[in-house]
Design a protein around this motif. Structure first.
Motif, PDB file in Angstrom:
ATOM      1  N   CYS A 212       0.834  -1.208   0.000  1.00  0.00           N
ATOM      2  CA  CYS A 212       0.000   0.000   0.000  1.00  0.00           C
ATOM      3  C   CYS A 212       0.869   1.259   0.000  1.00  0.00           C
ATOM      4  N   PRO A 224      -3.914  -2.266   4.187  1.00  0.00           N
ATOM      5  CA  PRO A 224      -5.054  -3.001   3.612  1.00  0.00           C
ATOM      6  C   PRO A 224      -6.171  -3.173   4.632  1.00  0.00           C
ATOM      7  N   CYS A 229      -6.691   0.000   0.156  1.00  0.00           N
ATOM      8  CA  CYS A 229      -5.586   0.573   0.916  1.00  0.00           C
ATOM      9  C   CYS A 229      -6.080   1.893   1.509  1.00  0.00           C
TER      10      CYS A 229
END
Length: 299
Positions: A212, A224, A229
């Motif tokens: 992310c 996450p 994200c």
């Protein structure tokens, strides 16, 4: 006057001669056309006969081919009932499904001089996540394959060639985590957690992992959560160790300040659910209005 009559008589004879000549040429043209039509018709008839003859040859050849294929099918069906080593001795071109595992199959043309670990003679394995199809008799997309009584393996680390590549399951799962019982889409990494690492699942199969990025709105690392994200300020702290979104349990509906970001963000409680909001540039959270305001004084 006499000379004029002679001239008329001469022209009449000339016209008659021209007419007779043209009539003969016209008759020749008509005769030629009839002859040409005749030969064209003959050619067309010959072509039809040749086409019919070739079609009969095609039908006979096709019928013979179908008979041969049916005999091969019967032979292969019989051979498939035998152990693979015997089946392959009957026909070294056979390709047979493994009786227990859906990703495995036997290719009788493949002969190992040294049999790999987890394998046996003639045994091969489809590339993950493909499975061996009984319909096409080859490896195919797992969504198109009906395994029936064969075991359908979904984890990459349980494929035999992967087992022989790692000395234990843990290193394999670090690179190829399990998506068992996971919905399609983005999930927290099965092993590298809690962290910004995520994994993408499809049909309970692992497709790839990712990391992310920094959230440009909040200017913080994202993690996450719920298939996306998200900034840590958007993730409940009671659900995720990196989460910073406070709980609304016991709080009345309304807007509240973040302790970590008292001025440029707030969270709103609605029926026990919290939602974070980042103030736009040049604005701050105003306690009186419960919203972001330009020129607001942050206590």
């Amino acid at each position: 006057m006499f000379s004029f009559l002679i001239l008329i008589s001469f022209n009449t004879a000339l016209l008659q001669e021209i007419y007779e000549t043209n009539a003969k040429e016209y008759d020749l043209i008509i005769d030629f056309k009839h002859t040409l039509d005749y030969y064209i018709n003959e050619c067309q008839q010959d072509l039809k006969k040749e086409k019919m003859r070739n079609y009969k040859i095609y039908q006979e050849t096709n019928k013979h081919l179908l008979n041969v294929l049916e005999k091969i099918k019967i032979l292969n069906t019989f051979a498939a009932l035998l152990p693979p080593n015997i089946s392959c001795s009957v026909n070294d071109m056979l390709i047979l499904p493994h009786p227990e595992e859906c990703q495995l199959y036997y290719n009788c043309s493949v002969i190992y001089s040294i049999i790999p670990k987890q394998m046996e003679q003639h045994l091969m394995e489809c590339d993950y996540p493909n499975l061996f199809s009984l319909e096409t008799n080859r490896c195919d997309n797992f969504r198109k394959v009906a395994c029936k009584t064969r075991r359908e393996i979904k984890d990459k680390c349980k494929y035999r060639l992967m087992i022989q590549s790692f000395w234990s399951p843990e290193p394999c799962l670090l690179s190829f985590p399990s998506c068992d019982n996971k919905t399609d889409g983005l999930h927290e990494h099965g092993v590298k957690k809690p962290s910004p690492y995520f994994m993408i699942c499809d049909g309970e199969r692992f497709l790839r992992e990712g990391f992310c990025p920094v959230d440009p709105t909040w200017n913080t690392r994202s993690f996450p959560y719920n298939g996306r994200c998200l900034s840590s300020f958007e993730i409940p702290r009671d659900k995720y160790s990196y989460g910073k979104l406070p709980s609304c349990a016991g709080k009345t509906n309304g807007s509240y300040q973040f302790l970590e970001l008292p001025c440029d963000a707030f969270y709103k409680c609605q029926n026990g659910h919290a939602k974070a909001t980042k103030c736009p540039e040049n604005s701050q959270f105003d306690q009186d209005s419960g919203a972001c305001q330009i020129g607001a004084i942050c206590p």
